[in-house]
Design an enzyme around this catalytic site. Structure first.
Site, PDB file in Angstrom:
ATOM      1  N   HIS B 268       1.038  -1.338  -0.147  1.00 48.33           N
ATOM      2  CA  HIS B 268      -0.282  -0.139  -0.045  1.00 48.33           C
ATOM      3  C   HIS B 268       1.044   0.869  -0.138  1.00 48.33           C
ATOM      4  O   HIS B 268       1.933   1.193   0.942  1.00 48.33           O
ATOM      5  CB  HIS B 268      -1.291   0.517   1.158  1.00 48.33           C
ATOM      6  CG  HIS B 268      -2.257   0.853   1.173  1.00 48.33           C
ATOM      7  ND1 HIS B 268      -1.934   2.316   1.246  1.00 48.33           N
ATOM      8  CD2 HIS B 268      -3.692   0.625   1.573  1.00 48.33           C
ATOM      9  CE1 HIS B 268      -2.992   3.115   0.535  1.00 48.33           C
ATOM     10  NE2 HIS B 268      -3.655   2.306   1.470  1.00 48.33           N
ATOM     11  N   ARG B 288      -6.845  10.424   0.171  1.00 48.79           N
ATOM     12  CA  ARG B 288      -6.490  11.029  -1.256  1.00 48.79           C
ATOM     13  C   ARG B 288      -7.356  10.732  -1.639  1.00 48.79           C
ATOM     14  O   ARG B 288      -8.122  11.986  -2.451  1.00 48.79           O
ATOM     15  CB  ARG B 288      -5.549  10.069  -2.213  1.00 48.79           C
ATOM     16  CG  ARG B 288      -4.218  10.310  -1.644  1.00 48.79           C
ATOM     17  CD  ARG B 288      -3.042   9.001  -2.238  1.00 48.79           C
ATOM     18  NE  ARG B 288      -3.291   8.072  -1.075  1.00 48.79           N
ATOM     19  CZ  ARG B 288      -3.641   6.547  -2.335  1.00 48.79           C
ATOM     20  NH1 ARG B 288      -2.912   6.827  -3.203  1.00 48.79           N
ATOM     21  NH2 ARG B 288      -3.721   5.679  -1.432  1.00 48.79           N
TER      22      ARG B 288
END
Ligand code: FAD
Ligand code: SF4
Ligand code: SF4
Ligand code: FES
Lengths: 289, 684
Positions: B268, B288
Site C-alpha cells: 500500500h 486521497r
C-alpha cells in the site's frame, strides 16, 4: 533517544500471581504495547498479552496501566517520566486467564441477550432510505471497538460480582440505545433496557464515558436519554402489556429471516444476465476429471 | 461459551484417548476457519441453508483483521453517479489487476456486490448517506465512479459488527427453537487450527488447540471453509496484524490444494513511517479519495510525472484539471494520486530513492491545505485520531509522512469461482486467502466486497457439497497423532532456537530481498536464507506451559509463514516481467506474453513445487466490454481475434462460442480435481 524504563507487569493466572520487575529499553515514539512485545521477545517469551491492530481499532489490548484502564497500543511512553516506574495489570472486573489476558465472555453473553435489529416488514434490500442526521446518533455508538474498558470501570459490576446477572453494563445498554435510535428499527427497546438489562442500576457517574477510547458520550447520549424515556412510558400499564405480547410475536416472526441470499437477487444493478445461481455441484473429485 | 458440538460419537466409535493431553472432539456439518468478513458471511449462508456450523478464529469474535478496514466497500449501486453499473466495475477491476484476474470471479464480484451491501442494511448496518437518503459512495483509486460505501473511515468495523450481530440474531432464533444459543451456529474464538484432516482425498475435519488453555481439539466435519486472511506478517513493514501468518494458505497446501499468483503482494502506498514503532500502520486511501495530495520534499505533486502509458487517457495532466474533477467528474479526468496502488507505491519509492523524500524516508500526504479542519475531522476521524495519538501530528494543520507498507496478498488458494471449492473435495476458500479475483493488483474497496460475495458463495458451495455427499468421511487416529506431534514439538524441544528471533530474521529477509522492487540475485539469496530457516524452525523450543503461551503460538505459526514466503519468493523469481504487485528491477516492463501465464504452487514431498498454468481466455461478451485499443495494451495480437470490432460479428464468432464452452468447463475441471497435479502450461 532510547532509555531504559522500569516496568512492573502482573504475571499469574486464576490461582494467583504477582508483579514482576522488568528493565526494558524504550525507543522514540513507542507505546506500552511495544514494550510488552519487547519483554516477550527478549525476557519472557511466554508472557500472555492480547492485541491485534496496534492502532486503536480492535479493542483487544485493554489493561490497567499505573492503575488507569487504557488501550496499551494507544498509551505513548512519552506520557511518562523516564524514571517513573510503570505498572501494567490485567483489567480487574473480569477473571484472569493468564498474565494480562482476561476472560471477557461475560460481554459476549450480554451481547447475545440484546434482541437483534428488527427491520420493518416489506422493505426490500436496497430500498432503505435514511437521512444522515438520523443515522448519526446511532453511528456514534457503533464506533464502539468493544475494548470493554467501560464495562471494566463501571462500579455496578467492578466491585459487585453479584450484579453481573442483572446488569448488562454500559456497552450493552448503549447497544440498546443504538437500536432504539436506529431510524428503521421497529421494536420498542426502552423496557428491554430497564427490565432485562438493569438500566436502573446506573446512577450516571460517567466513569464509563471517561475511559472510552473512542470518546463516545455513553452516559449523556445513550444512558440518560433512555432513562428519561423509560420514565415517560413506565406509568402506562397498557403500553407495558402491549410490549409483552409484541415480544412473543416478534420471536416467532424472526424465524422468517432465513432467506437464501443467492436466490433473492435484490434490486437490479444493470446486470444483463439473470442473477447467477449456484448450480448444484456434484460430488467433487474424480467424477469431473 | 458452551460446547454444543461436543460429541461422544467419536469416542463411542472406539478411538482411544492416548497420551498426556486429551483431545476434545466436536462434530459439525461445516467448519469455517476465520471470523473476518468472509468467514462470517460464509457461516451465515451455510446456516441459512440448514447446516450446523462452527466458526473458529484465533482472535476474539469481532476482532478479526477485517475490523481494521477503513475506506469502504466497492459496489456499483450507482447512488453517487447513476452511470455506474457492474460492467464499469468489472472493467475497473480487470484494469486494476492488469488483466491477470480470473474474469469469472471479477464478473460475479461486480454483479453481486450491490446485493451483498444492501443486505447488510437489513442486518442493521448504518452506512453514511447521500442527501436522498441512499448509501453514500466515495471515490477511490482505480474506480471510475464514486463507488465505495463507507462509514467515515471505519467501514471494516461496521462490516464486522453487522455480521457479528447477524450471527447473534440467528443464534437468538435457534435459542427460541432449541433453548440453546449455539445449537446450530457456534463460535470457537481463540482457537487455532494447525492442520486439516482428510479421509482419502476428501476433507474430514480440522485439528488445533485452544489458545487460553492449550487444550487440543479436533473438529469432525466434511466441509471446511478457509477464510483465514493474508500473509503480511512475513514482512517487517506491514499494515497487517499478528494473525496474518498465512495459516490458511499453508493449511490448503498441506491438504493438497494449489496456490496461484503468490508473487503478487500489494504494497500500500501510504503507511505511516514515523515514529519507527508504528512504521507500516495504514493511512487510508480515502485521504486521497477525499482530496489529499502527495508531495515530495520540493513541494511538487510528483504523481503527475508517473502516469503510465496504459492509463494516459483516464488521468488529469494538470493540477487544475485534477482539482476540478472532485466537483465535476463528468468533464474532467481524475488526479494521478488516485492511480492504482502499485503505481503510486512505486512512484513514492522512486521519489525517496532519488533524494526527494521526507526526513523519515517517506513523502508528504497533505489534506490540511485542501479542506477546512472541521471537514477533515468529520470525514477522516480515525486518521485524525491515529496521527494525533501515535505521532503527535495534527493532520488538519500539516502534512503526514507516508511510505509503502506490505498490505495485501493477491495470491491464494485456487478455487472454482462459482462455488469457492478448491481442488480438494470438501475444502472451500474465500476472502483474502483465496486467489485469482484481483489478478496482479487489488483495487481499494474490492476486498470487503470480495469477502461478502465469495464468503456467501463459499457457504452456499459447502452446503451444496454436503447435500451431494452420500458417505460421511471420517478422521483417522493416525492423522490425529501426527497433528498432535507437530503441535507439541516446540514444547518437547529443549534448548533450541528462539521463536521471536527466527521470526525477525524471516521478516527482514522478505522485506529486504523480496519486497516492493525485486531482483533475481536478491531473490536467490532470499531462497537460500529461507532454506536455512526451514532447518531451524523444527528446532524452535518454548517454555512448556500450554495456557496462553504466545511463544508457543508463534513457534507454530512460523512454519506457515515460511511456506508462504517460499511460494512468494519462488514465483517472484520465476516471473520475468513487472506487473501490478510484482516489480522486477531487472525486467521493468509488462510483457503481454506473461499475461496468460499463471504461476501455481503446490506441495510435493514437503517441498514447494512451482509450475506454469494457462489462463483461460475471457468469455467473449465480457471481452467485448472493452475497447479494442485498450485490450491491445495488454494482449498479444493473436488473442485479439473475435472482438466485437471485428466485423461481421456473428460469422466470425461461431467457433468462438464453442471455444467458450470448452474454456468454461475446463476451468471447472482444473479446480474440481486433478489428482496428479500435472496441469499443462497453456501459454507456453
Ligand atoms: C489497515 C487495513 C485497512 C484496509 N482497508 C480496506 C478497505 O478500506 N477496503 C477493502 O476492501 N479492504 C481493505 N483492507 C483489506 C481487507 O480488510 C482484508 O483483505 C480483509 O478484511 C480480509 O478479510 P478475511 O475475511 O479474508 O480475513 P480476516 O478478516 O483477516 O479474518 C481472518 C480470520 O481467520 C482467523 N484465522 C486465521 N488463521 C487461523 C487459524 N490457523 N485458525 C483459526 N483461525 C484462523 C483469524 O483469527 C480471523 O478471524 C484493509 C486491510 C488493512 C490491513
Ligand atoms: S454512568 Fe452508569 S453505566 Fe456508566 S459507569 Fe456510571 S453507573 Fe456505570
Ligand atoms: S463504549 Fe467505548 S469503552 Fe465501552 S467498549 Fe465501546 S469503545 Fe470501549
Ligand atoms: S491492539 Fe487493537 S486496540 Fe490495541
Amino acid at each position: 533517544m532510547g532509555y531504559q524504563a522500569q516496568f512492573k507487569v502482573w504475571r499469574g493466572d486464576a490461582e494467583g500471581g504477582d508483579f514482576v520487575d522488568y528493565a526494558v529499553d524504550v525507543e522514540e515514539g513507542e507505546v506500552v504495547l511495544d514494550i510488552m512485545h519487547r519483554i516477550q521477545a527478549t525476557q519472557a517469551g511466554d508472557m500472555a498479552v492480547r492485541w491485534n491492530c496496534k492502532a486503536g481499532k480492535c479493542g483487544s489490548c485493554s489493561a490497567e496501566v499505573n492503575g488507569r484502564p487504557r488501550l496499551m497500543c494507544m498509551t505513548r511512553m512519552s506520557t511518562f517520566e523516564e524514571d517513573e516506574e510503570i505498572s501494567v495489570a490485567p483489567i480487574r472486573t473480569f477473571p484472569v486467564i493468564r498474565d494480562l489476558v482476561t476472560d471477557v465472555d461475560f460481554n459476549y453473553q450480554k451481547a447475545r441477550e440484546v434482541p437483534a435489529f428488527a427491520p420493518p416488514e416489506g422493505l426490500a434490500p436496497g430500498e432503505y432510505r435514511m437521512s444522515q442526521v438520523d443515522v448519526e446518533r446511532s453511528q456514534e455508538f457503533r464506533k464502539c471497538i468493544e475494548c470493554y474498558l467501560c464495562q471494566n470501570v463501571c462500579h455496578v459490576v467492578r466491585d459487585h460480582e453479584e450484579n453481573k446477572q442483572e446488569f448488562s453494563g454500559p456497552r450493552y445498554l448503549m447497544r440498546i440505545a443504538e437500536l432504539d435510535m436506529h431510524p428503521l428499527d421497529v421494536r420498542n427497546r426502552k423496557e428491554d433496557a430497564q427490565e432485562e438489562h438493569g438500566l436502573g442500576y446506573c446512577n450516571i457517574t460517567k466513569c464509563c464515558t471517561e475511559v472510552c477510547p473512542e470518546h463516545i458520550k455513553i452516559t449523556d447520549n445513550a444512558l440518560i436519554p433512555m432513562k428519561e424515556r423509560v420514565v415517560d412510558r413506565k406509568y402506562d400499564p397498557l403500553v407495558w402489556l402491549g410490549k409483552k405480547i409484541f415480544k412473543r410475536q416478534e420471536l416467532e416472526q424472526r424465524g422468517a429471516t432465513g432467506a437464501r441470499s443467492l436466490d433473492a437477487p435484490g434490486p437490479d444493478n444493470g446486470s444483463a444476465l439473470d442473477a447467477d445461481h449456484i448450480a448444484h455441484i456434484e460430488q467433487r473429485g474424480g467424477a469431473q476429471a | 461459551m458452551t460446547d454444543p458440538g461436543t460429541t461422544t460419537a467419536f469416542e463411542a466409535a472406539g478411538a482411544p484417548e492416548t497420551g498426556e493431553a486429551p483431545v476434545t472432539h466436536h462434530t459439525y456439518d461445516v467448519v469455517v476457519i476465520g471470523a473476518g468478513g468472509a468467514g462470517l458471511r460464509a457461516a451465515i449462508e451455510a446456516r441459512l441453508r440448514g447446516k450446523r456450523v462452527a466458526i473458529i478464529s484465533k482472535s476474539l469474535f469481532g476482532k478479526a483483521h477485517t475490523v481494521m478496514a477503513e475506506g469502504g466497500i466497492a459496489a456499483s449501486m450507482g447512488n453517487a453517479n447513476p452511470r455506474d453499473n457492474w460492467e464499469v466495475h468489472f472493467r475497473d477491476t480487470m484494469r486494476g489487476g492488469k488483466f491477470l484476474n480470473n474474469w469469472r470471479m471479477a464478473e460475479l464480484h461486480a454483479k453481486e456486490a450491490p446485493q451483498r451491501v444492501w443486505e447488510l442494511e437489513t442486518y442493521g448496518a448504518l452506512f453514511d448517506r447521500t442527501p436522498e437518503g441512499k448509501i453514500s459512495q466515495r471515490n477511490f483509486g482505480g474506480h471510475q465512479f464514486p463507488r465505495l460505501a463507507h462509514v467515515g473511515d471505519r467501514t471494516g468495523l461496521e462490516l464486522i459488527r453487522t455480521l457479528q450481530q447477524k450471527i447473534v440474531s440467528l443464534q437468538q432464533e435457534d435459542f427460541a427453537r432449541t433453548g440453546d444459543y449455539e445449537s446450530d451456529l457456534a463460535v470457537y474464538h481463540e482457537y487455532t487450527v494447525t492442520e486439516l484432516l482428510k479421509d482419502g482425498d476428501r476433507i474430514a475435519g480440522a485439528f488445533g488447540y485452544r489458545r487460553p488453555t492449550g487444550e487440543l481439539v479436533c473438529f469432525h466435519s466434511a466441509a471446511v471453509v478457509l477464510a483465514t486472511g493474508g500473509v503480511g506478517k512475513s514482512f517487517k513493514v506491514t499494515s497487517n496484524s499478528w494473525e496474518y501468518t498465512g495459516d490458511g494458505h499453508a493449511l490448503a497446501m498441506r491438504a493438497g490444494a494449489k496456490l496461484l499468483n503468490m508473487e503478487f503482494v500489494q504494497f500500500h502506498p501510504t503507511g505511516m513511517v514515523w515514529p519507527p514503532s508504528v512504521k507500516g500502520i495504514l493511512v487510508t486511501e480515502s485521504v486521497r479519495g477525499d482530496g489529499g495530495v502527495l508531495k515530495n520534499s520540493e513541494g511538487e505533486r510528483f504523481m503527475f510525472n508517473y502516469i503510465p502509458e496504459v492509463f494516459r487517457e483516464q488521468y488529469a495532466t494538470s493540477e487544475d484539471e485534477g482539482d476540478r474533477w472532485y466537483t465535476d467528474a463528468d468533464n474532467n479526468r481524475r488526479p494521478p494520486e488516485l492511480l492504482p496502488r502499485d503505481e503510486v507505491a512505486r512512484a513514492i519509492n522512486n521519489e525517496v530513492k532519488e533524494g526527494r523524500g521526507s526526513p523519515a524516508g517517506g513523502v508528504y500526504l497533505d489534506v490540511s491545505s485542501r479542506m477546512p479542519a472541521a471537514e477533515i475531522t468529520r470525514r477522516l476521524p480515525s486518521m485524525y485520531h491515529q496521527f494525533k495519538e501515535l505521532a503527535d501530528v495534527d493532520i488538519t494543520a500539516g502534512p503526514m509522512e507516508v511510505g509503502p507498507t506490505c498490505h495485501y496478498v493477491m495470491g491464494g488458494v485456487e478455487v472454482d469461482p462459482d462455488t469457492a471449492a478448491s481442488a480438494v473435495p470438501g475444502l472451500f476458500a474465500a476472502g483474502e486467502v483465496a486467489g485469482g479475483m484481483h489478478g496482479s493488483n487489488r483495487l481499494g474497496g474490492n476486498s470487503l466486497s470480495d469477502l461478502l460475495v465469495f464468503g456467501c458463495r463459499a457457504g452456499a458451495g459447502a452446503a451444496a457439497y454436503l447435500d451431494g455427499l452420500d458417505e460421511v468421511p471420517s478422521v483417522s487416529e493416525q492423522s490425529i497423532t501426527t497433528a498432535r506431534e507437530d503441535v507439541e514439538r516446540p514444547i518437547h524441544n529443549s534448548g533450541g532456537e528462539n521463536a521471536y528471533t527466527v521470526h525477525q530474521e524471516l521478516q527482514q529477509t522478505m522485506n529486504d530481498l523480496v519486497g516492493i522492487i525485486r531482483k533475481a540475485d536478491e531473490m536467490e539469496l532470499a531462497l537460500k536464507k529461507l532454506h536455512e530457516l526451514k532447518d531451524r524452525i523444527p528446532r524452535v523450543a518454548v517454555d512448556g506451559r500450554r495456557a496462553y503461551n504466545p511463544g508457543w503460538h508463534l513457534a507454530l505459526d512460523l512454519r506457515n509463514m515460511l511456506m508462504v514466503s517460499e511460494c512468494i519468493a519462488k514465483a517472484a523469481l520465476e516471473r520475468q516481467e513487472s506487473r501490478g504487485g510484482h516489480t522486477r528491477d531487472d525486467y521493468p516492463t509488462m510483457d503481454e506474453n506473461w499475461r496468460q501465464e499463471l504461476l501455481v504452487c503446490s506441495l510435493r514431498d514437503d517441498e514447494v513445487h512451482l509450475e506454469h498454468q494457462g489462463q483461460p481466455a475471457m468469455r467473449h461478451d465480457l471481452f467485448d466490454l472493452f475497447e479494442l485499443d485498450e485490450l491491445k495494451k495488454y494482449y498479444t495480437g493473436d488473442e485479439l481475434g473475435g472482438h466485437r470490432s471485428d466485423a461481421p460479428p456473428r460469422q466470425s464468432r461461431g467457433t468462438e462460442d464453442a471455444g467458450d464452452e470448452a474454456e468454461r468447463s475446463s476451468t471447472t475441471v482444473e479446480t474440481g480435481g486433478d489428482p496428479g497435479g500435472e496441469l499443462t502450461g497453456g501459454g507456453a
